[in-house]
Scaffold this active site. Structure first.
Site, short mmCIF file in Angstrom:
data_model
loop_
_atom_site.label_atom_id
_atom_site.label_comp_id
_atom_site.label_asym_id
_atom_site.label_seq_id
_atom_site.Cartn_x
_atom_site.Cartn_y
_atom_site.Cartn_z
N LYS A 1 2.94 2.44 11.44
CA LYS A 1 4.21 2.41 10.67
C LYS A 1 5.13 3.56 11.09
O LYS A 1 5.51 4.41 10.28
CB LYS A 1 3.95 2.44 9.17
CG LYS A 1 3.09 1.28 8.67
CD LYS A 1 3.00 1.23 7.16
CE LYS A 1 2.13 0.11 6.68
NZ LYS A 1 0.68 0.34 6.88
P1 5BU Z 1 -6.73 -4.55 1.91
O1 5BU Z 1 -8.01 -3.83 1.80
O2 5BU Z 1 -6.91 -6.04 2.35
O3 5BU Z 1 -5.84 -4.42 0.70
O4 5BU Z 1 -6.00 -3.80 3.13
C1 5BU Z 1 -4.70 -4.13 3.57
C2 5BU Z 1 -4.33 -3.38 4.82
O5 5BU Z 1 -3.03 -3.80 5.24
C3 5BU Z 1 -4.27 -1.87 4.68
O6 5BU Z 1 -4.68 -1.30 5.91
C4 5BU Z 1 -2.79 -1.57 4.47
O7 5BU Z 1 -2.41 -0.31 5.00
C5 5BU Z 1 -2.14 -2.69 5.25
N1 5BU Z 1 -0.82 -3.11 4.70
C6 5BU Z 1 -0.67 -3.65 3.43
O8 5BU Z 1 -1.64 -3.82 2.69
N2 5BU Z 1 0.56 -4.02 3.00
C7 5BU Z 1 1.68 -3.86 3.75
O9 5BU Z 1 2.77 -4.21 3.32
C8 5BU Z 1 1.49 -3.32 5.05
C9 5BU Z 1 0.25 -2.97 5.50
BR1 5BU Z 1 2.94 -3.09 6.14
#
Ligand code: 5BU
Length: 278
Positions: free
Chosen positions: A91
């Site tokens: 990012k």
């Molecule tokens: P989760 O454990 O499935 O909630 O992880 C989601 C990943 O996607 C995590 O690494 C976040 O940093 C990433 N992410 C997110 O959740 N939402 C966003 O809008 C973005 C990245 Br951009």
């Protein structure tokens, strides 16, 4: 028979996008594993189990304990063996000159191993130009950027203006931008019941990929503002790849869970693409 996304593969200009379209068709998977696990041993244990189910491995390199060059060597060996792309969710969000240094220098030297990185649009196009300039100078063949016109966090400040700017810049920088982070079920500020994700799909170049985080089958959020939808909801609104983190790596059996998400994601994608053809 034509394979899924053949038309989009033909249109794609960027080498990473082409590889990704091929991998999706070959592995019959649209899973991006977000392996946010800082312990190296657990990280590689899970990755070894699920690598054949996924097309992209997304990481946050700055959360790893004891990072060193061996981590990258091991990662690249697994990439070679199991065929997936590496996505550093960095990012980037600064002036071009600074993001260029952050992309190429420091201990991580991200450009050397990450096929895909994320960049914010708020600093303006200079941020993308900084990354592109680094790519052109290093002469590494295939590198790609995914930009963020949306996020999945609750009460974020992304709006319709950011969405339109993201779509415009993706057109202008389509040699390096291969797509977007999308978030389902956020409605546009208009009377029609159209979500920002539907709009993103409709208005962007067809070859642009939309990757959607915030995916879980059983829960709707966490206690720190993350929001979740199902693979089906995301894909029906235009998402192409589903980014799954805790839904897989925190499951009792990550491989079984990866298989469940893979089937859910693939079935939803095939359904959407088949309905489009009819
Ligand atoms: P989760 O454990 O499935 O909630 O992880 C989601 C990943 O996607 C995590 O690494 C976040 O940093 C990433 N992410 C997110 O959740 N939402 C966003 O809008 C973005 C990245 Br951009």
């Amino acid at each position: 028979m034509k394979s899924i996304f053949d038309d989009r593969l033909q249109k794609a200009q960027n080498g990473v996008a082409k590889s990704l379209y091929r991998l999706i068709a070959e592995k019959k998977s649209n899973i991006v594993l977000s392996l946010d696990v800082p312990q190296k041993a657990r990280f590689f244990d899970i990755l070894n189990h699920v690598a054949d189910e996924i097309v992209v491995l997304k990481i946050h390199i700055d959360i790893m304990h004891d990072f060193n060059d061996d981590f990258i060597k091991e990662l690249l060996l697994l990439k070679e063996k199991h065929h997936f792309l590496i996505f550093e969710d960095r990012k980037f969000a600064d002036i071009g000159n600074t993001v260029k240094a952050q992309y190429t220098e420091g201990i991580f030297k991200i450009i050397e191993w990450a096929d895909i990185v994320t960049a914010h649009i708020f600093p303006g196009p200079g941020c993308i130009e900084g990354l592109r300039s680094a790519w052109q100078e290093t002469q590494i063949k295939d590198r790609a950027v995914v930009i963020l016109p949306q996020m999945t966090s609750r009460d974020n400040l992304f709006d319709d203006i950011a969405l339109s700017a993201g779509i415009k810049w993706a057109h202008e920088y389509c040699d390096i931008i291969i797509g977007f982070i999308g978030s389902a079920s956020v409605y546009k500020d208009t009377p029609e019941r159209e979500t920002q994700l539907m709009y993103l799909r409709k208005e962007s170049l067809p070859e642009m990929l939309i990757l959607t985080p915030g995916i879980q089958l059983d829960v709707s959020g966490d206690n720190l503002g993350q929001t979740y939808v199902t693979p089906e909801t995301s894909i029906s609104q235009g998402g192409d790849l589903i980014i799954v983190g805790r839904g897989i790596y925190n499951a009792e059996n990550p491989l079984k869970s990866a298989e469940v998400y893979k089937k859910a994601g693939w079935d939803a994608l095939v359904k959407r693409e088949t309905e489009k053809e009819d």
